[in-house]
Design an enzyme around this catalytic site. Structure first.
Site, mmCIF file in Angstrom:
data_model
loop_
_atom_site.group_PDB
_atom_site.id
_atom_site.type_symbol
_atom_site.label_atom_id
_atom_site.label_comp_id
_atom_site.label_asym_id
_atom_site.label_seq_id
_atom_site.Cartn_x
_atom_site.Cartn_y
_atom_site.Cartn_z
ATOM 1 N N SER A 287 68.908 44.419 72.930
ATOM 2 C CA SER A 287 70.176 43.693 72.538
ATOM 3 C C SER A 287 71.418 43.615 73.740
ATOM 4 C CB SER A 287 70.888 44.844 71.420
ATOM 5 O OG SER A 287 71.048 46.137 72.131
ATOM 6 N N GLY A 288 71.131 44.151 74.944
ATOM 7 C CA GLY A 288 71.657 43.918 76.019
ATOM 8 C C GLY A 288 72.782 44.870 76.212
ATOM 9 N N GLU A 289 73.343 44.761 77.393
ATOM 10 C CA GLU A 289 74.334 45.626 78.033
ATOM 11 C C GLU A 289 75.841 44.444 78.326
ATOM 12 O OE1 GLU A 289 71.646 45.568 79.987
ATOM 13 O OE2 GLU A 289 70.558 47.481 79.474
ATOM 14 N N ASN B 272 75.975 42.523 81.675
ATOM 15 C CA ASN B 272 75.353 41.450 82.113
ATOM 16 C C ASN B 272 75.876 40.212 81.178
ATOM 17 O OD1 ASN B 272 73.332 42.247 84.274
ATOM 18 N ND2 ASN B 272 72.435 43.251 82.308
ATOM 19 N N ASP C 53 66.169 41.732 83.907
ATOM 20 C CA ASP C 53 66.586 40.373 83.928
ATOM 21 C C ASP C 53 68.279 40.744 83.845
ATOM 22 O OD1 ASP C 53 67.754 37.985 83.369
ATOM 23 O OD2 ASP C 53 66.847 37.824 81.287
ATOM 24 N N HIS C 54 68.577 40.973 84.986
ATOM 25 C CA HIS C 54 70.421 41.329 85.332
ATOM 26 C C HIS C 54 71.111 40.249 85.865
ATOM 27 C CE1 HIS C 54 70.887 45.823 84.732
ATOM 28 N NE2 HIS C 54 69.750 45.286 83.951
#
Length: 319
Positions: free
Chosen positions: A103-105, A108, A37-38
């Site tokens: 926790s994401g990057e 994005n 999911d980017h």
């Protein structure tokens, strides 16, 4: 029995072609699928990044097996919106949709203009978001003020049974930390020792539910062709791991990549032989309940054909 799934890479493949690929994956014998999911690809050479939530609804409608996605609530997505999206998919496709929360990057998430938190705050935000999502899908009215803020929210269209909410974790430290809220764990890796450490950390900390691992692979006609494919499409994986969470643009990953053969082979299982590749996958996936294969090439057709004739039958015997 270990489930073998197909990873649909939005960063690399046009959404319409990816939709056909997931249908083909089901037809050749995969047990399920997952997707990223980017908002952005990892490198400019990949060149795509379709919206996963739109795509996954179509993919579930056109297939019969389970499909999930790895997503990061808290910044680009408010957890109330993630809860509504997950509840709707679980209502339409009972027992087939799952989500893994991470926790994401910055790649994005930076686009909101909000401060990109440090790891401690990101982990705290993830715990809060997971609690909010679970409570909303369970029918609760939620008011919360912390790393995320929620004001008197409710989800009105809810499934009879909630979807699985797995935790996405790369390191053993994170794997041990997420056990308080996760229904299971998904990690990514190509080194058997590393995936074993993550698996054991989660179980030793009391984590229950399914264990899943995503494995990047490059399978081509020859070993040299497979290596070239990995270098062209997955070189970002050679950037220093401690830096990648904070990079904001594909160009940043390109600048830090070190696509030597040794580095590429540490990030991707590379082979011209389906037999050798199956043996490597089995070692990495030891002890896991679900294995998701990501072929790093843009064209999935040849890979899926070899999965049907060679790779999947071999893996069924080994896993």
């Amino acid at each position: 029995m270990v489930q073998i799934g197909f990873h649909a890479s939005h960063e690399q493949v046009d959404p319409a072609k990816l939709l056909q690929a997931v249908r083909d994956a089901e037809s050749v014998g995969f047990d399920g699928a997952m997707c990223s999911d980017h908002l952005a690809p990892w490198t400019r050479a990949q060149g795509e990044s379709g919206y996963a939530w739109s795509w996954i609804g179509a993919a579930l409608a056109l297939t019969r097996f389970p499909i999930g996605l790895v997503t990061a609530p808290g910044q680009r997505y408010h957890p109330v919106i993630t809860a509504q999206a997950a509840a709707t998919l679980a209502t339409m496709f009972p027992g087939r949709f799952w989500a893994a929360l991470g926790s994401g990057e910055a790649l994005n998430e930076h686009v909101t203009g909000a401060e990109w938190p440090d790891k401690e705050r990101r982990d705290r935000r993830l715990r809060e978001s997971a609690a909010v999502i679970r409570a909303l899908i369970g029918g609760e009215r939620v008011d919360h003020d912390g790393e995320v803020r929620v004001h008197e929210a409710r989800i009105w269209s809810r499934p009879t049974a909630p979807p699985e909410l797995l935790a996405a974790a790369v390191s053993p430290e994170t794997a041990a930390e997420v056990t308080s809220w996760a229904d299971g764990l998904i990690t990514v890796g190509s080194d058997p020792a590393a995936t074993a450490q993550t698996r054991e950390a989660y179980r030793d900390a009391g984590g229950g539910g399914p264990l899943a691992v995503q494995i990047h692979v490059s399978l081509a006609g020859t070993d040299a062709e497979a290596l070239a494919l990995a270098r062209d499409q997955w070189s970002h994986a050679t950037a220093p791991a401690e830096r990648t969470w904070d990079l904001e643009q594909p160009e940043d990953f390109e600048a830090l990549a070190d696509p030597t053969e040794e580095k590429l082979r540490s990030a991707v299982l590379i082979s011209g032989s389906a037999t050798a590749l199956a043996e490597q996958i089995a070692q990495v996936a030891l002890g896991y309940d679900r294995v998701y294969l990501h072929h790093v090439g843009v064209d999935q057709t040849a890979f899926l054909a070899r999965c049907e004739s060679e790779l999947l039958p071999m893996l069924r015997r080994l896993l």
